[in-house]
Design a protein around this motif. Structure first.
Motif, PDB file in Angstrom:
ATOM      1  N   LYS A   1       4.977  -0.273 -14.979  1.00 44.81           N
ATOM      2  CA  LYS A   1       4.528  -0.441 -16.353  1.00 44.81           C
ATOM      3  C   LYS A   1       3.971   0.888 -16.856  1.00 44.81           C
ATOM      4  N   VAL A   2       3.870   1.035 -18.151  1.00 41.69           N
ATOM      5  CA  VAL A   2       3.348   2.260 -18.749  1.00 41.69           C
ATOM      6  C   VAL A   2       1.933   2.523 -18.233  1.00 41.69           C
ATOM      7  N   GLY A   3       1.710   3.748 -17.754  1.00 39.96           N
ATOM      8  CA  GLY A   3       0.382   4.120 -17.257  1.00 39.96           C
ATOM      9  C   GLY A   3       0.159   3.827 -15.794  1.00 39.96           C
TER      10      GLY A   3
END
Length: 481
Positions: free
Chosen positions: A331-333
């Protein structure tokens, strides 16, 4: 009276004959023992006194052709075991998985680790490389605890953070970098920050490098020599570490000796110091040794993996695909986790194959602590024994077409003591897991964020005292969009 005299003469004559027999038996036994040792010594040339074949050994080592120019020609002449004289010591060189198993698994029983005097003085006479029995197990246990499964869960994100910071500071905006120098800086930082919890200050890496230059030098502390400079650097490192260790001791004593739950190796070593299990000198010496063992060899391993990937684009494509799939599942991050590293199976095969061809350590010396019977030969007590990774890594008996780069050969399990880039037995590299994660995580960020190519595809590898690419393996880089 005559009978009595005759009896006495007879007894004296019998006693004389008996003494002659005993003397003959003792002399025969002694001669047989000497003849046995003489007859059963391995074949080979000892060369001139003290020097022996040291020059030929160092010449081959400096060219990174220790196996091709020194070991292999003698194997063809004498077999898998031969004698020589290196650096003043009568030495037996052994090759093959059975030799690796015999000598590495019999550490403390038949042989003990044996390092040159300069190495012992600079790494530290109380470090784990000089420890035996319970003392060795105590320090090794502390290192192993810091690299347990629980600890690795927290180390992986820390390594990821170090790698990202390194790329941002040293790769971003550049069109070329020295890969070997860059990875040395990174792995040095990872050891200090992630394993020891020590902040890296300016000049620290250079101090350690100055020490490394003297570990195989002549141990003469004369102004201007390599060893003299190395000893000065070692004193500077010791002063720095003592300050850190005493500060950590105060922190732990204020918390009643607890390790603050940080799982860091330095905390474990200092807690053991507080309990009276090890001394302050032992903490310093083992930190110094660990830094050398963990960062220089790992940086060379990473550099050689990249060289092999550049030479084999089909392998690079498979490896890149593996990392893109891992990236797609994030996921993003999010950053890498321990579970992500377990999915890097092909990457680890590539790394293992690279270390088979380019082992970071060619082997190591042991010293016989008893007379050893091995393969029909006698290795006398006090002689050195040199085992080499090349003796099995380059052997067709274990690896088909051993000089070919083929990561898929690790699809099947490898027999024990055949593949030994990290050694084996009681002294197998305690930092094996840390090296593995350094390699996997670095490659993940490198191949997913940068396009790169070698500037000198056929750059030669040399040794002084550890292997390194002659030009530092410069690469052209450009960020992926």
């Amino acid at each position: 009276m005559a009978l009595e005299v005759g009896y006495v003469v007879s007894m004296l004559f019998t006693l004389f004959i008996l003494l002659l027999c005993v003397k003959h038996l003792i002399q025969t036994t002694k001669n047989n023992r000497m003849m046995k040792k003489k007859k059963l010594l391995p074949p080979g040339e000892m060369g001139i006194p003290w020097i022996g074949e040291t020059y030929e050994f160092y010449k081959a080592q400096r060219n990174n052709k220790l196996f091709e120019e020194f070991v292999e020609p003698r194997m063809k002449r004498y077999g898998n075991i031969f004698k020589t004289r290196l650096m003043g010591s009568s030495t037996v060189v052994v090759n093959g998985a059975s030799a690796n198993k015999f000598f590495l698994s019999n550490e403390f029983k038949l042989v003990v680790s044996s390092w040159p005097s300069a190495s012992v003085q600079l790494m530290g006479p109380t470090s784990i490389m000089e420890k035996h029995g319970d003392q060795h197990r105590c320090i090794r246990g502390l290192i192993a605890a810091s690299l347990s499964c629980t600890s690795l869960e927290s180390i992986v994100p820390k390594i990821c953070r170090c790698v990202e910071l390194h790329f941002n500071a040293h790769w971003q905006g550049e069109d070329s970098i020295s890969l070997f120098r860059s990875t040395k800086m990174l792995t040095f930082s990872i050891v200090f920050k992630c394993l020891l919890g020590i902040k890296v200050e300016s000049g620290m890496l250079e101090m350690f490098e100055n020490v490394l230059e003297g570990v195989f030098a002549v141990p003469v502390e004369f102004p201007g020599t390599k060893f003299w400079h190395a000893k000065r650097a070692r004193l500077g490192i010791e002063e720095m570490l003592l300050s850190v260790i005493r500060k950590k001791r105060n922190e732990l004593e204020e918390s009643c000796g607890r390790e603050n739950g940080d799982g860091l190796l330095l905390s474990r070593l200092v807690a053991s110091l507080i309990r009276g299990e090890i001394s302050e000198a032992e903490v310093v010496d083992n930190v110094v040794l660990l830094v050398f063992a963990a960062h220089d060899t790992t940086s060379f391993a990473i550099t050689m993996v990249c060289r092999m990937l550049a030479h084999h684009p089909n392998c690079y494509a498979r490896l890149l695909q593996e990392h893109l799939e891992i990236l797609d599942n994030q996921k993003v991050g999010e950053t890498l986790t321990l579970e992500d590293t377990k999915r890097m199976m092909y990457t680890w095969k590539v790394a293992r194959e690279s270390m088979r061809l380019f082992p970071p350590i060619f082997g190591s010396f042991r010293k016989a602590i008893v007379d050893i019977d091995y393969e029909g030969y006698m290795i006398p007590k006090g002689w050195k024994v040199l085992w080499t990774a090349y003796g099995s890594h380059y052997n067709e008996q274990y690896f088909q077409k051993p000089l070919d780069f083929d990561p898929d050969r690790f699809e099947e399990p490898i027999a024990p003591y055949v593949y030994v880039p990290f050694g084996g037995g009681p002294r197998v590299c305690a930092g094996y897991q840390l090296a593995k994660f350094n390699i996997l995580i670095f490659l993940h960020f490198m191949v997913t964020r940068y396009n790169w190519s070698l500037i000198y595809p056929d750059e030669r590898i040399t040794i002084d005292p550890l292997p390194f690419p002659f030009h530092g393996m410069p690469i052209k880089i450009s960020p992926k969009l």
